[in-house]
Design a protein around this motif. Structure first.
Motif, PDB file in Angstrom:
ATOM      1  N   VAL A  43       0.827  -1.209   0.000  1.00 31.25           N
ATOM      2  CA  VAL A  43       0.000   0.000   0.000  1.00 31.25           C
ATOM      3  C   VAL A  43       0.862   1.260   0.000  1.00 31.25           C
ATOM      4  CG1 VAL A  43      -1.642   1.341   1.388  1.00 31.25           C
ATOM      5  CG2 VAL A  43      -2.034  -1.087   1.008  1.00 31.25           C
ATOM      6  N   THR A  44       2.006   1.195   0.671  1.00 30.03           N
ATOM      7  CA  THR A  44       2.881   2.363   0.731  1.00 30.03           C
ATOM      8  C   THR A  44       3.839   2.443  -0.450  1.00 30.03           C
ATOM      9  OG1 THR A  44       4.471   1.184   2.126  1.00 30.03           O
ATOM     10  CG2 THR A  44       2.786   2.509   3.248  1.00 30.03           C
ATOM     11  N   GLY A  45       3.761   1.469  -1.351  1.00 29.34           N
ATOM     12  CA  GLY A  45       4.578   1.508  -2.559  1.00 29.34           C
ATOM     13  C   GLY A  45       6.006   1.043  -2.375  1.00 29.34           C
ATOM     14  N   GLN A  46       6.308   0.429  -1.249  1.00 26.91           N
ATOM     15  CA  GLN A  46       7.672  -0.049  -1.000  1.00 26.91           C
ATOM     16  C   GLN A  46       7.993  -1.319  -1.775  1.00 26.91           C
ATOM     17  OE1 GLN A  46       8.421  -0.357   3.221  1.00 26.91           O
ATOM     18  NE2 GLN A  46       7.183   1.459   3.624  1.00 26.91           N
ATOM     19  N   THR A  47       6.994  -2.173  -1.958  1.00 20.17           N
ATOM     20  CA  THR A  47       7.181  -3.431  -2.690  1.00 20.17           C
ATOM     21  C   THR A  47       5.939  -3.722  -3.516  1.00 20.17           C
ATOM     22  OG1 THR A  47       6.265  -4.793  -0.912  1.00 20.17           O
ATOM     23  CG2 THR A  47       8.658  -4.468  -0.891  1.00 20.17           C
ATOM     24  N   SER A  48       6.069  -4.699  -4.367  1.00 24.57           N
ATOM     25  CA  SER A  48       4.911  -5.159  -5.135  1.00 24.57           C
ATOM     26  C   SER A  48       4.417  -6.468  -4.521  1.00 24.57           C
ATOM     27  CB  SER A  48       5.294  -5.362  -6.596  1.00 24.57           C
ATOM     28  OG  SER A  48       6.333  -6.309  -6.701  1.00 24.57           O
ATOM     29  N   LEU A  49       3.313  -6.951  -5.042  1.00 29.02           N
ATOM     30  CA  LEU A  49       2.780  -8.241  -4.613  1.00 29.02           C
ATOM     31  C   LEU A  49       3.020  -9.271  -5.709  1.00 29.02           C
ATOM     32  CD1 LEU A  49      -0.765  -7.432  -3.153  1.00 29.02           C
ATOM     33  CD2 LEU A  49       1.264  -8.113  -1.882  1.00 29.02           C
ATOM     34  N   ARG A  50       3.226 -10.503  -5.304  1.00 26.95           N
ATOM     35  CA  ARG A  50       3.273 -11.573  -6.294  1.00 26.95           C
ATOM     36  C   ARG A  50       1.901 -11.658  -6.952  1.00 26.95           C
ATOM     37  NH1 ARG A  50       5.172 -16.379  -2.653  1.00 26.95           N
ATOM     38  NH2 ARG A  50       3.133 -17.028  -3.403  1.00 26.95           N
ATOM     39  N   LEU A  51       1.892 -12.128  -8.175  1.00 23.89           N
ATOM     40  CA  LEU A  51       0.643 -12.173  -8.930  1.00 23.89           C
ATOM     41  C   LEU A  51      -0.405 -13.054  -8.263  1.00 23.89           C
ATOM     42  CD1 LEU A  51      -0.703 -11.053 -11.394  1.00 23.89           C
ATOM     43  CD2 LEU A  51       0.271 -12.910 -12.734  1.00 23.89           C
ATOM     44  N   ASP A  52       0.001 -14.171  -7.674  1.00 24.78           N
ATOM     45  CA  ASP A  52      -0.981 -15.031  -7.015  1.00 24.78           C
ATOM     46  C   ASP A  52      -1.608 -14.331  -5.814  1.00 24.78           C
ATOM     47  OD1 ASP A  52       1.556 -15.298  -5.709  1.00 24.78           O
ATOM     48  OD2 ASP A  52       0.938 -17.201  -4.822  1.00 24.78           O
ATOM     49  N   LYS A  53      -0.814 -13.517  -5.109  1.00 25.86           N
ATOM     50  CA  LYS A  53      -1.350 -12.759  -3.971  1.00 25.86           C
ATOM     51  C   LYS A  53      -2.267 -11.639  -4.460  1.00 25.86           C
ATOM     52  CE  LYS A  53       0.989 -15.083  -0.946  1.00 25.86           C
ATOM     53  NZ  LYS A  53       0.338 -16.099  -0.145  1.00 25.86           N
ATOM     54  N   ALA A  54      -1.902 -11.008  -5.569  1.00 31.69           N
ATOM     55  CA  ALA A  54      -2.756  -9.966  -6.143  1.00 31.69           C
ATOM     56  C   ALA A  54      -4.099 -10.566  -6.573  1.00 31.69           C
ATOM     57  CB  ALA A  54      -2.063  -9.307  -7.330  1.00 31.69           C
ATOM     58  N   ASP A  55      -4.069 -11.793  -7.104  1.00 30.23           N
ATOM     59  CA  ASP A  55      -5.320 -12.468  -7.476  1.00 30.23           C
ATOM     60  C   ASP A  55      -6.220 -12.672  -6.264  1.00 30.23           C
ATOM     61  OD1 ASP A  55      -4.631 -12.716 -10.159  1.00 30.23           O
ATOM     62  OD2 ASP A  55      -3.919 -14.779  -9.961  1.00 30.23           O
ATOM     63  N   VAL A  56      -5.636 -13.160  -5.177  1.00 29.12           N
ATOM     64  CA  VAL A  56      -6.400 -13.392  -3.943  1.00 29.12           C
ATOM     65  C   VAL A  56      -6.991 -12.080  -3.437  1.00 29.12           C
ATOM     66  CG1 VAL A  56      -6.182 -14.052  -1.504  1.00 29.12           C
ATOM     67  CG2 VAL A  56      -5.105 -15.444  -3.273  1.00 29.12           C
ATOM     68  N   LEU A  57      -6.162 -11.060  -3.425  1.00 28.68           N
ATOM     69  CA  LEU A  57      -6.598  -9.751  -2.931  1.00 28.68           C
ATOM     70  C   LEU A  57      -7.705  -9.165  -3.807  1.00 28.68           C
ATOM     71  CD1 LEU A  57      -6.030  -7.655  -0.766  1.00 28.68           C
ATOM     72  CD2 LEU A  57      -4.229  -6.744  -2.224  1.00 28.68           C
ATOM     73  N   ALA A  58      -7.544  -9.250  -5.120  1.00 36.96           N
ATOM     74  CA  ALA A  58      -8.566  -8.730  -6.031  1.00 36.96           C
ATOM     75  C   ALA A  58      -9.890  -9.473  -5.838  1.00 36.96           C
ATOM     76  CB  ALA A  58      -8.095  -8.855  -7.476  1.00 36.96           C
ATOM     77  N   ARG A  59      -9.816 -10.771  -5.732  1.00 40.75           N
ATOM     78  CA  ARG A  59     -11.049 -11.563  -5.527  1.00 40.75           C
ATOM     79  C   ARG A  59     -11.709 -11.160  -4.209  1.00 40.75           C
ATOM     80  NH1 ARG A  59      -8.934 -16.334  -5.971  1.00 40.75           N
ATOM     81  NH2 ARG A  59      -9.088 -16.320  -8.216  1.00 40.75           N
ATOM     82  N   TYR A  60     -10.917 -11.014  -3.167  1.00 41.88           N
ATOM     83  CA  TYR A  60     -11.440 -10.641  -1.846  1.00 41.88           C
ATOM     84  C   TYR A  60     -12.123  -9.273  -1.886  1.00 41.88           C
ATOM     85  CZ  TYR A  60     -11.382  -9.356   3.112  1.00 41.88           C
ATOM     86  OH  TYR A  60     -11.729  -8.946   4.378  1.00 41.88           O
ATOM     87  N   LEU A  61     -11.543  -8.348  -2.642  1.00 42.39           N
ATOM     88  CA  LEU A  61     -12.079  -6.985  -2.710  1.00 42.39           C
ATOM     89  C   LEU A  61     -13.151  -6.826  -3.796  1.00 42.39           C
ATOM     90  CD1 LEU A  61      -8.696  -5.121  -2.252  1.00 42.39           C
ATOM     91  CD2 LEU A  61     -10.553  -5.274  -0.582  1.00 42.39           C
ATOM     92  N   GLY A  62     -13.474  -7.908  -4.495  1.00 43.46           N
ATOM     93  CA  GLY A  62     -14.527  -7.869  -5.509  1.00 43.46           C
ATOM     94  C   GLY A  62     -14.097  -7.207  -6.802  1.00 43.46           C
TER      95      GLY A  62
END
Length: 95
Positions: A43-62
């Motif tokens: 969130v603070t822009g220090q690192t990125s997320l792995r794509l699999d984690k981004a998928d989980v997060l996107a699904r969770y947030l709709g």
């Protein structure tokens, strides 16, 4: 002719969705299995997320991706490459 405002990146959309969700990073971490410190750094822009984690997060947030049929592909430049340092090194070797 005025330039169109650039569309947000997937990273920017995910960051905004986390911030605007009304949920704490702790709650999101517990519900998704993504470490709270990873969410903070993302969130603070220090690192990125792995794509699999981004998928989980996107699904969770709709969230989901939608094709933009009007979008033109970007031409690769050192500024828009995923790893600009690699392109810089390659250019230096050529010189």
């Amino acid at each position: 002719m005025p330039k169109n405002k650039p569309k947000p990146t997937i990273t920017e959309v995910l960051q905004a969705a986390i911030e605007n969700s009304g949920l704490t990073r702790y709650r999101i971490a517990v519900d998704t299995g993504i470490e709270e410190t990873s969410l903070l750094r993302f969130v603070t822009g220090q690192t990125s997320l792995r794509l699999d984690k981004a998928d989980v997060l996107a699904r969770y947030l709709g969230l989901h991706l939608v094709e933009d049929r009007d979008a033109e592909p970007l031409r690769p430049t050192p500024e828009n490459l995923a790893r600009p340092m690699l392109s810089t090194k390659k250019q230096q070797k050529k010189d």
